[in-house]
Structure formats: structure tokens, C-alpha cells
Design a protein around this motif. Structure first.
Motif, PDB file in Angstrom:
ATOM      1  N   TRP A  70       0.823  -1.221   0.000  1.00 41.39           N
ATOM      2  CA  TRP A  70       0.000   0.000   0.000  1.00 41.39           C
ATOM      3  C   TRP A  70       0.856   1.271   0.000  1.00 41.39           C
ATOM      4  O   TRP A  70       0.361   2.367  -0.206  1.00 41.39           O
ATOM      5  CB  TRP A  70      -0.926   0.037   1.233  1.00 41.39           C
ATOM      6  N   LEU A 111       3.524   6.499  17.681  1.00 44.01           N
ATOM      7  CA  LEU A 111       2.551   6.404  16.584  1.00 44.01           C
ATOM      8  C   LEU A 111       2.623   7.529  15.547  1.00 44.01           C
ATOM      9  O   LEU A 111       1.765   7.640  14.687  1.00 44.01           O
ATOM     10  CB  LEU A 111       1.110   6.333  17.130  1.00 44.01           C
ATOM     11  N   GLU A 135       2.615   6.039  12.104  1.00 46.13           N
ATOM     12  CA  GLU A 135       1.329   5.467  11.700  1.00 46.13           C
ATOM     13  C   GLU A 135       0.318   6.557  11.358  1.00 46.13           C
ATOM     14  O   GLU A 135      -0.356   6.504  10.334  1.00 46.13           O
ATOM     15  CB  GLU A 135       0.762   4.560  12.807  1.00 46.13           C
ATOM     16  N   MET A 136       0.249   7.569  12.232  1.00 48.92           N
ATOM     17  CA  MET A 136      -0.812   8.560  11.987  1.00 48.92           C
ATOM     18  C   MET A 136      -0.480   9.530  10.863  1.00 48.92           C
ATOM     19  O   MET A 136      -1.373  10.188  10.342  1.00 48.92           O
ATOM     20  CB  MET A 136      -1.208   9.266  13.279  1.00 48.92           C
ATOM     21  N   HIS A 137       0.799   9.595  10.450  1.00 49.58           N
ATOM     22  CA  HIS A 137       1.135  10.448   9.305  1.00 49.58           C
ATOM     23  C   HIS A 137       1.308   9.663   8.018  1.00 49.58           C
ATOM     24  O   HIS A 137       1.656  10.235   6.986  1.00 49.58           O
ATOM     25  CB  HIS A 137       2.396  11.265   9.603  1.00 49.58           C
ATOM     26  N   CYS A 138       1.077   8.374   8.080  1.00 43.18           N
ATOM     27  CA  CYS A 138       1.174   7.586   6.847  1.00 43.18           C
ATOM     28  C   CYS A 138      -0.084   7.810   6.024  1.00 43.18           C
ATOM     29  O   CYS A 138      -1.181   7.456   6.455  1.00 43.18           O
ATOM     30  CB  CYS A 138       1.316   6.098   7.154  1.00 43.18           C
ATOM     31  N   PRO A 139       0.024   8.410   4.828  1.00 40.64           N
ATOM     32  CA  PRO A 139      -1.177   8.692   4.034  1.00 40.64           C
ATOM     33  C   PRO A 139      -1.754   7.441   3.375  1.00 40.64           C
ATOM     34  O   PRO A 139      -2.793   7.509   2.738  1.00 40.64           O
ATOM     35  CB  PRO A 139      -0.677   9.659   2.954  1.00 40.64           C
ATOM     36  N   ASP A 140      -1.045   6.323   3.516  1.00 42.42           N
ATOM     37  CA  ASP A 140      -1.427   5.132   2.755  1.00 42.42           C
ATOM     38  C   ASP A 140      -1.982   4.004   3.622  1.00 42.42           C
ATOM     39  O   ASP A 140      -2.157   2.886   3.134  1.00 42.42           O
ATOM     40  CB  ASP A 140      -0.203   4.627   1.969  1.00 42.42           C
ATOM     41  N   PHE A 141      -2.253   4.273   4.885  1.00 41.61           N
ATOM     42  CA  PHE A 141      -2.769   3.271   5.845  1.00 41.61           C
ATOM     43  C   PHE A 141      -1.801   2.092   5.961  1.00 41.61           C
ATOM     44  O   PHE A 141      -2.199   0.972   6.270  1.00 41.61           O
ATOM     45  CB  PHE A 141      -4.153   2.736   5.441  1.00 41.61           C
ATOM     46  N   ILE A 179       1.085   1.616   7.787  1.00 40.07           N
ATOM     47  CA  ILE A 179       1.907   1.338   8.963  1.00 40.07           C
ATOM     48  C   ILE A 179       1.012   1.089  10.186  1.00 40.07           C
ATOM     49  O   ILE A 179       0.058   1.834  10.429  1.00 40.07           O
ATOM     50  CB  ILE A 179       2.860   2.517   9.266  1.00 40.07           C
ATOM     51  N   ALA A 180       1.354   0.023  10.911  1.00 38.06           N
ATOM     52  CA  ALA A 180       0.661  -0.248  12.174  1.00 38.06           C
ATOM     53  C   ALA A 180       1.713  -0.406  13.268  1.00 38.06           C
ATOM     54  O   ALA A 180       2.634  -1.206  13.123  1.00 38.06           O
ATOM     55  CB  ALA A 180      -0.164  -1.516  12.054  1.00 38.06           C
TER      56      ALA A 180
END
Lengths: 381, 82, 275
Positions: free
Chosen positions: B16, B52, B55-61, B63-64
Motif C-alpha cells: 500500500w 505512533l 502510523e498517523m502520518h502515513c497517508p497510505d494506511f 503502517i501499524a
């Protein structure tokens, strides 16, 4: 059950009562002459039956709101006239593409543009059919009598629910504002149809045709019922999600057309008078057909073999009815209409040269009188 | 505080990922680095504090960040886009 | 995104169509994170959008979702909400969708105080059509239809919605992702019309023409220019320059439209019974 005692109803009022009888519980509209009474009456009547009326900020929003309400599972209607009908076109196209049942009433007035707001016309016949971009068949019904307004409004809802499609009730100012005696049917005297719903808990494909009768019309879930489905105006596949694949898009576009065109004979309602031995046929619709009926009766009294075909369903067009009557060697077909020949053009297409078509046309608010039609018929007999 | 918390794990769904690099730029501890393709991989999971920000700045969903199941196991997952 | 959040996504539709570095995925994550933290029943959430890059978001979100016509999402949402007031209705829109073609619906929904949450993915540009100026494009910046620099004065969407009567109004940015999630949570919880102006970077069509080619550069621009509401008030207007306030600007109670209409129904039914 017995109906009510006959009562004097205005056409616009009969429309509201028919809609409520059909199960309409949401109306969004915007004031416009000569349809405004429909909105006003809905604002009174809908909350009385637990329904919702809203006056939106514009015509476009009204059409959008009824699509939203219908997707939430509530039967919905809007009403307008020429300029507002133009504004609604994009979202009518959305309803056609996304297969959202709803009813759009257009009480026609004189155009183009602002035209003559309080005067009747029938100039939106082609706009009803072709007002939107892209291919989409549409159903449009056109009443000529106040009592017929009531029953055709019920019918408009039934067709929209059964075929998952927007249906246009194409009235005109005469029918909308006229007051006539109406006997309302009792509860149970009219058939009410509701959209097919998907089975609870099933994997729901909102645009997937199914096996069996009417399988080309997929069931429609309601938002909030647990299906978690997607609706878009983009060309989409059976799952409702957008596609750029012509192999997926083409069957979908063809299906929203064929679901109407393949039911042409079932959908097309018309009134015929003296057509079996007619050698001059008068074809008309809406309030002009009232004058046509009088003219045909008067012509018969004069010994002229005139017949009337009054279209009740104007779209899909009843090619088969016109072609059947045309098989009996007509001298001419006379088409009275309050526009410059929109219906005549379709009639000519159906006849394909088999008879001369003569238009009787008025466009600035003056009604077509029986004498105008009689003169036209006498010119060819 | 309860007993010793399990270490953090960073799961990256590289199918992704569109290689914007924001995750690496936002990580305050140098946990992530970009590979030759410009996609993030975990360089030093021990430094992860579970903030996090990646994760929260990943525009592509893609990273967890989660408490790891066993130890600081790191996964770079290739999930098919079906 | 954690598996607790991917359950709100239609993972089979990913990767999404947005460009590398686009902020829209960050805002979308913030929305599902807010929904998750609020513990909303996903079956009772409906997400509705118009047209544009932003409006593709609902297609990736695992709720009842409706992708409508350009500018009209709020009007469709009004119909859904009135037909089924028990649903949480969230509208995802963009700055062109909400403020240009759909401006009328935005102000009237705010005026009615209908219980919708409108989240504007504000990237100050028409991205889907490759970079034309919108009603919020800053003065002097460049767009494909402003090749000599923007000469129209921009809207402040928060001021617009507050002026129109919206009862919850907030702004955040994709840089402030945690703050963004929090204001979205507050917006969803608010009874009445709530509006979140979510600044979201478009490196491809805004950044490239305005010396902010990298997503990171745009996020840093948000970091450097965003100030709290309190600090904003302290800066003299002539010295504000490119700075902008973030935070909750308005959070007021007022009669909510669906509830007011429910009273209309009760009144009409009672009067009907009395007859």
C-alpha cells in the motif's frame, strides 16, 4: 372498501394525496410556480402521517435530498416546474445511474427560460426524456384529469419502486391548477408496491442482476440496515464500486436502459377512442388531450372517422401502439401539443413515412381548443 | 505501572506504500529507514517508543504500530491488493 | 494502520488512488480513528461525499457510503439524516466541492443546525482536475488557472460556517494528526451542525507550483504557520502573514433541526387526532 365521497380537488392536491397513499414519507422541494401548492400541501400533510417535509435551499438540493432519503429506505418525491426541472437534471441522472427509486413532478409552464410562469405548456416532453447526459431510459407519466393525477402519482411510485428508477410525473399548469371532482379510493383499493430488499445477513451486491423474473432489477438495501454498501454516480460494477473496465461498465449502462425499454408494452398506458376504424388519428397527451377528445367526438358527430390516442405514459414511447393503429391506412395523424412539435417528431419517427403528420401547436400559454384540432382534421379529410 | 510492557512492533504493508517518506521523517527516534525502493523498513525497533507518529502520518494506511506479540518482532508484510 | 482500524476500511480496494504524499489518507485515518475511539456502531454510520479527490475517501471506508454529485453531498446527507435521524452522518468534502459549487448547501445546512458532521479535506486546490484554484487558494499563490498568481480573496471556511450559524467549528491539519483526530471526535459527538476544516497537503498540484514540492515541506509549512486560537488572537492582524489559527473556534448548543422537526410531526399528528 368503498372510497370517499366525491370531493373537489386541485390537480396539485390530488398529486400529494396520491403520493401519501403510495407511501411517500419524504418530500423536499423549492417554491416554483405552478407547482408550489404541492410543496405547501406536503408541509401540512406529511407530518400528519409521520413523514418529513423540507424546503431546501434550491432545486438541486431538493433532488439530492430525495435521493438521500430514498437510500435511507423512505419513499421520496420532489416537485418543480421548467426552470427547476432543468436544475434537477444532473441529480435525476444520478438517481438513474445509481438506481434510486424516487418521483419527480414537473408541472410544466411556458418556456424557454423563465417564460410564462403561470401559463401552461408541454414543452418539457423532450427534456424529460433527454435532459441528462449519457444514455438512460426514463419513465414519464402524463395525466390529463385531476382524478388521473391521483392514480398516476401512485403508479409513478409503484414503477419507481419496482424498477429502482426515478419516475417523472409530467403534469402541466392546467392539470395542476384545475379543480375537478375526485373520488378517492378506500384503503386497500389501490395496489402499493415496495422495492425488493436484500436478504438480511447476505453479502449484498447492490448492482448485481439475479436469476429469475425481474432479475435485472437488483434489490435495494437501506442505509443503516447493516449491508454497508457503496453507491456512486461513477460507472460501477455489480458491487457498486467504480470501474474503468468497459467489460463491466457496458453491461451496467445497458441494464439501466433495458430494464425500462424491455418493459415498454407493460409500462405504456394510453386511452383510445374510436381508433379501431379511424382514418384520421389524433395523438395527444396531458391537458391538450382533453381538447383532442372533444374534437374527436365532435368530428364523429360530423361523420368524420377520427380516432384518439391519448398517451398516459409518454416515456418509454408507445411505438407499438402507434404502429398498430397506423397499419390501418391512416389519411393523416394530427398531433395537438403545447410546444412546437416535440410529440409530433416522435410520432413521425414511429410512422416512418406511412402517414402524414400534422401538428397543432401553441406555445405562449394559449390552450389548444377543440376547434383548432377540428380545423386541422378537416384540412386532410 | 503494570509489569514490564512488551516491546513495540511496527508492521509495514509495503504493497500500500507510495514512498512519500513521511514515516521516516516523522520518527523522532530513527526506528525506520528507507530501503533502496524508497519504502520504509525497520532499522532499530529497540528505539521505538510507540509514539505512533509514523502510523498517523502515513497517508497510505500502510503502517501499524502495536505492542509486539513476542519480543520486538518486525514484519514487512506484502499484502496483495486484490 | 493498526488492524483495529483496518476493520473500518475496505482493504480489498487499497492501495488508494491518491498521489504519494497526499494528505487525504491522513485525514481519512483520523476519521476512522475518531470513530473507533468513540466506539460508534459501524452499521449506524453513513459517510457521504461529493466529487473530487477528497470524495473518493468513502469508497475505502467500510460503512454505508454514498459518493454523490459535485457539491451536493450535504444536500444528499440532509435527506439521509432526516429519513433516518438515528444514523451518524458524516460528510467528506473538499474545498472546491464544499465552498464553490456546494457553497449554498454548506451555509444552509449550517443555518438549519442539522446534525451532520462535515469534514473538509482542504488542500486549497482542485486536485482531481489537476490544479485549478479554489475559493480558498491563498492570494498570490499559483494554480493552473492562476498562472500569474491568485488575485481572488480566499474564504476562511471556519468564519464562513460560523457566520452561517454552524454550532461546532474547528480546524486542524495533517501535521497535527492527533489534534485532528480529537477535533473530529468532538465534531462527531456534537449535536447539531459540525464542521472541521482539515488542512491536507497536495504536493502534486499545489506544492509543485508553490515551492512546496515535497509532502514533508508542506507539513512543515503547516507546523510553522499554524497557531493556537489563543495565540492567534494575540498577533496583530497586520503581522499575521501566512499564519492561521487551529483549534475549536465554536462549540455551542442550539436546537437541532431533526429534533425540531420531530416536534413538528408530534404537533401535526396531535392536531390530526383532535380533528
Amino acid at each position: 372498501m368503498a372510497g370517499s365521497r366525491p370531493r373537489l380537488f386541485q390537480g396539485n392536491e390530488a398529486c400529494v394525496e396520491g403520493a401519501i397513499a403510495a407511501g411517500m414519507r419524504f418530500f423536499a422541494g423549492y417554491p416554483i410556480t405552478p407547482s408550489t401548492e404541492i410543496a405547501e400541501l406536503c408541509s401540512v400533510r406529511l407530518p400528519q402521517v409521520g413523514g418529513t417535509f423540507i424546503q431546501m435551499e434550491d432545486e438541486i438540493a431538493s433532488m439530492a435530498a430525495i435521493c438521500g432519503a430514498s437510500l435511507a429506505g423512505v419513499k421520496a418525491m420532489t416537485a418543480t416546474s421548467g426552470p427547476g426541472f432543468s436544475l434537477k437534471q444532473e441529480n435525476i441522472g444520478f438517481a438513474a445511474e445509481a438506481e434510486i427509486p424516487c418521483v419527480i413532478v414537473n408541472v410544466q409552464r411556458v418556456g424557454p427560460s423563465t417564460g410564462m410562469p403561470t401559463s401552461p405548456a408541454q414543452g418539457d416532453l423532450m427534456q424529460a426524456r433527454w435532459g441528462r447526459h449519457g444514455d438512460q431510459d426514463i419513465v414519464a407519466l402524463s395525466p390529463a384529469y385531476v382524478e388521473e393525477v391521483y392514480f398516476l402519482t401512485v403508479e409513478a411510485f409503484n414503477i419507481s419502486e419496482e424498477l429502482r428508477t426515478p419516475v417523472i410525473l409530467l403534469m402541466d399548469e392546467v392539470v395542476g391548477h384545475l379543480r375537478e371532482k375526485v373520488t378517492l379510493p378506500g384503503p386497500g383499493d389501490i395496489v402499493i408496491k415496495d422495492r425488493k430488499k436484500p436478504a438480511p445477513g447476505s453479502r449484498y451486491l447492490p448492482y448485481a442482476p439475479m436469476e429469475g423474473e425481474d432479475g435485472d432489477i437488483p434489490p435495494l438495501g437501506a442505509f443503516g440496515d447493516g449491508f454497508r454498501f457503496h453507491v456512486t454516480g461513477l460507472t460501477h460494477g455489480p458491487d457498486g464500486f467504480p470501474t474503468n473496465d468497459p467489460g463491466v461498465g457496458e453491461p451496467q449502462i445497458k441494464r439501466i436502459n433495458s430494464k425500462i425499454s424491455s418493459r415498454r408494452e407493460k409500462l405504456c398506458k394510453a386511452e383510445e377512442l374510436f381508433t379501431e376504424d379511424a382514418d384520421v388519428l389524433v395523438v395527444s397527451f396531458g391537458s391538450s388531450a382533453r381538447s383532442a377528445k372533444k374534437a374527436v367526438k365532435d368530428l364523429r358527430a360530423m361523420g368524420v372517422r377520427a380516432g384518439l390516442l391519448r398517451l398516459i405514459t409518454v416515456w418509454p414511447f408507445p411505438d407499438h401502439l402507434i404502429q398498430r393503429i397506423a397499419a390501418q391506412d391512416l389519411k393523416a395523424v394530427v398531433v395537438p401539443e403545447m410546444n412546437l412539435g416535440q410529440l409530433a417528431r416522435e410520432v413521425r419517427r414511429c410512422l416512418d413515412g406511412r402517414a402524414t403528420v400534422i401538428g397543432v401547436n401553441r406555445v405562449a400559454g394559449r390552450l389548444i381548443e377543440p376547434a383548432d384540432i377540428i380545423r386541422a382534421v378537416q384540412g386532410v379529410t | 505501572m503494570e509489569g514490564k510492557a512488551r516491546p513495540w512492533g511496527v508492521k509495514i504493508n509495503s504493497s500500500w506504500c507510495k514512498r512519500c517518506g513521511l514515516c521516516v521523517a516523522f520518527c523522532p527516534r530513527g526506528v525506520l529507514r528507507l530501503d533502496d525502493e524508497g519504502k520504509p523498513v525497520v532499522a532499530d525497533i529497540a528505539r521505538c517508543t510507540g509514539c505512533l507518529l509514523c502510523e498517523m502520518h502515513c497517508p497510505d494506511f500502510a503502517i501499524a504500530v502495536k505492542r509486539s506479540e513476542q519480543g520486538g518482532r518486525v514484519k514487512t508484510q506484502a499484502v496483495s491488493g486484490k | 494502520m493498526g488492524s483495529d482500524l483496518t476493520k473500518y476500511l475496505r482493504v480489498e480496494k487499497l492501495p488508494h488512488i491518491w498521489c504519494a504524499g497526499c494528505g487525504h489518507g491522513i485525514v481519512t485515518r483520523a476519521i476512522v480513528k475518531a470513530i473507533d475511539e468513540l466506539g460508534l456502531d459501524p452499521v449506524k454510520v453513513t459517510v457521504i461525499s461529493g466529487i473530487g479527490c477528497s470524495s473518493r475517501a468513502p469508497g475505502y471506508m467500510n460503512f454505508d457510503t454514498l459518493h454523490t454529485t459535485h457539491g451536493r453531498a450535504i444536500a444528499f446527507a440532509t435527506g439521509v439524516k432526516l429519513a433516518r435521524p438515528e444514523l451518524k452522518v458524516i460528510v467528506i468534502t473538499g474545498d472546491g466541492d464544499a465552498a464553490a459549487i456546494g457553497g449554498n448547501h454548506l451555509i444552509h445546512a449550517a443555518r438549519r443546525n442539522i446534525d451532520l458532521t462535515v469534514i473538509c479535506y482542504n488542500n486549497t486546490i482542485y486536485g482531481m482536475t489537476s490544479g485549478q484554484y479554489s475559493p480558498v487558494t491563498p492570494l498570490g499563490s499559483f494554480a493552473s488557472t492562476a498562472p500569474y498568481g491568485m488575485v481572488e480573496r480566499p474564504f476562511d471556511l471556519c468564519e464562513l460556517v460560523m457566520g452561517a450559524g454552524g454550532t461546532f467549528v474547528a480546524r486542524s491539519t495533517t501535521y497535527h494528526a492527533r489534534h485532528l483526530t480529537n477535533v473530529i471526535k468532538q465534531a462527531i459527538q456534537h449535536k447539531g451542525f459540525s464542521f472541521v476544516d482539515a488542512f491536507s497537503q497536495c504536493p502534486t498540484y499545489f506544492g509543485r507550483r508553490n515551492n512546496l514540492r515535497e509532502a514533508l515541506a508542506m507539513l512543515n509549512w503547516y507546523k510553522e504557520n499554524a497557531v493556537s486560537r489563543e495565540d492567534w488572537a494575540k498577533i496583530p492582524p497586520t503581522e499575521r502573514g501566512s499564519k492561521f489559527p487551529i483549534g475549536v473556534f465554536k462549540d455551542e448548543e442550539a436546537p437541532e433541526y431533526c429534533e425540531s422537526y420531530r416536534k413538528v410531526i408530534e404537533k401535526a399528528m396531535k392536531e390530526g387526532d383532535a380533528k
